[in-house]
Scaffold this motif. Structure first.
Motif, PDB file in Angstrom:
ATOM      1  N   ARG A  96       0.854  -1.201   0.000  1.00 23.80           N
ATOM      2  CA  ARG A  96       0.000   0.000   0.000  1.00 23.80           C
ATOM      3  C   ARG A  96       0.880   1.238   0.000  1.00 23.80           C
ATOM      4  O   ARG A  96       1.835   1.345   0.772  1.00 23.80           O
ATOM      5  CB  ARG A  96      -0.905   0.011   1.231  1.00 23.80           C
ATOM      6  N   ASP A  99      -2.201   7.711   1.185  1.00 26.87           N
ATOM      7  CA  ASP A  99      -3.028   7.944   2.366  1.00 26.87           C
ATOM      8  C   ASP A  99      -4.493   7.938   1.966  1.00 26.87           C
ATOM      9  O   ASP A  99      -4.854   7.402   0.914  1.00 26.87           O
ATOM     10  CB  ASP A  99      -2.637   9.259   3.040  1.00 26.87           C
ATOM     11  N   GLY A 100      -5.348   8.555   2.779  1.00 29.51           N
ATOM     12  CA  GLY A 100      -6.770   8.545   2.497  1.00 29.51           C
ATOM     13  C   GLY A 100      -7.174   9.353   1.279  1.00 29.51           C
ATOM     14  O   GLY A 100      -8.262   9.159   0.727  1.00 29.51           O
ATOM     15  N   GLN A 101      -6.326  10.274   0.822  1.00 24.71           N
ATOM     16  CA  GLN A 101      -6.643  11.090  -0.349  1.00 24.71           C
ATOM     17  C   GLN A 101      -6.240  10.414  -1.651  1.00 24.71           C
ATOM     18  O   GLN A 101      -6.959  10.478  -2.643  1.00 24.71           O
ATOM     19  CB  GLN A 101      -5.943  12.446  -0.223  1.00 24.71           C
ATOM     20  N   GLN A 103      -4.293   6.643  -2.991  1.00 22.48           N
ATOM     21  CA  GLN A 103      -3.742   5.349  -2.606  1.00 22.48           C
ATOM     22  C   GLN A 103      -3.447   4.482  -3.815  1.00 22.48           C
ATOM     23  O   GLN A 103      -4.148   4.551  -4.830  1.00 22.48           O
ATOM     24  CB  GLN A 103      -4.721   4.578  -1.705  1.00 22.48           C
ATOM     25  N   ALA A 132      -9.684  10.079  -3.379  1.00 31.06           N
ATOM     26  CA  ALA A 132     -10.857  10.374  -2.550  1.00 31.06           C
ATOM     27  C   ALA A 132     -11.842  11.258  -3.293  1.00 31.06           C
ATOM     28  O   ALA A 132     -11.479  12.306  -3.831  1.00 31.06           O
ATOM     29  CB  ALA A 132     -10.414  11.042  -1.246  1.00 31.06           C
TER      30      ALA A 132
END
Length: 270
Positions: A96, A99-101, A103, A132
């Motif tokens: 991975r 981050d959350g924005q 990936q 995101a």
């Protein structure tokens, strides 16, 4: 294809332009400490570095690692692998990046075998790119690698990713990176190895990578290396117990500052 795929493709391309190596799936604290001069290495992280190394694995191991960028955490990476030895070696791994924005999530499976002085390996990657609020895009790519032990002291190796030339967007002619790597490894003795290689993304200038590893009493490991284009310096340490193997490495570049990576491996059986 998702209606926002053009934006996703552009963001992925922008990330690559910012730092071509940051979104590379090369990983593992041993390879990292040696400047990722890893095309001739055969260890628990061969699935991600050169799958041909699976043909030489002799231990059933499980490994995990985490790479963090001190000043830009979205460039952090984490991965885990399981290696199963045999006449044909197998490995399965997950990876991975981001981050959350933004990936990149990857599931990988590979096989490798040795015939005479040559080892060959093949892997399949399922990668999902996510942004995101905009959606995601998934692709399947194939990688291939080989290495040959020319003499007891000298090995050569090569590998290629995205052999099947997968597109992220055919309309925008944006491909998943195709990266070719070739190099050699010189083993001066049981305690000292030196590696030098050239990595070429078809869309970017080549990267020259070099690294060394020095072993003390077969338990302590000291590693260092460098890259040219982009310029980066690397340093790493390792300690090996009977079944556990712990490693730490760091990287410094002017563009991205300091990276730290730490990992641990456990040997289940020979």
């Amino acid at each position: 294809m998702h209606k926002y795929s053009f934006i996703i493709v552009m963001l992925i391309a922008l990330l690559r332009d910012t730092c071509a190596q940051s979104s590379s799936t090369l990983i593992g604290p041993r390879a990292h400490g040696m400047g990722y001069a890893s095309v001739c290495l055969a260890d628990e992280w061969s699935l991600f570095n050169n799958v041909a190394g699976l043909g030489k694995i002799k231990k059933f191991t499980g490994s995990c690692t985490y790479d963090v960028n001190a000043i830009f955490k979205p460039f952090s990476k984490t991965a885990a692998t399981i290696n199963i030895p045999g006449k044909i070696g197998y490995a399965f791994g997950v990876y991975r990046f981001g981050d959350g924005q933004y990936q990149e999530q990857l599931i990988s499976a590979g096989i490798g075998s040795t015939l005479g002085i040559t080892s060959l390996g093949l892997k399949v990657n399922y990668t999902r790119y996510s942004v995101a609020g905009l959606g995601d895009k998934s692709v399947i790519t194939i990688g291939f690698g080989g290495n040959t032990q020319l003499t007891p002291k000298l090995s050569i190796g090569a590998c290629i990713s995205n052999l099947n030339q997968v597109y992220l967007s055919k309309s925008d002619k944006e491909r998943v990176p195709t990266i070719m790597t070739a190099g050699f490894l010189f083993k001066a003795n049981d305690a000292f190895i030196m590696a030098l290689e050239l990595e070429k993304d078809i869309d970017y200038p080549p990267i020259i990578k070099a690294g060394i590893e020095y072993t003390v009493h077969r338990k302590f490991f000291f590693r260092t290396g460098f890259n040219i284009q982009p310029q980066s310096g690397f340093l790493g340490f390792g300690y090996k117990l009977r079944k556990f193997h712990a490693d730490y490495s760091m990287q410094y570049s002017i563009a991205l500052g300091m990276h730290h990576q730490a990992g641990i491996s456990y040997q289940f059986k020979s």
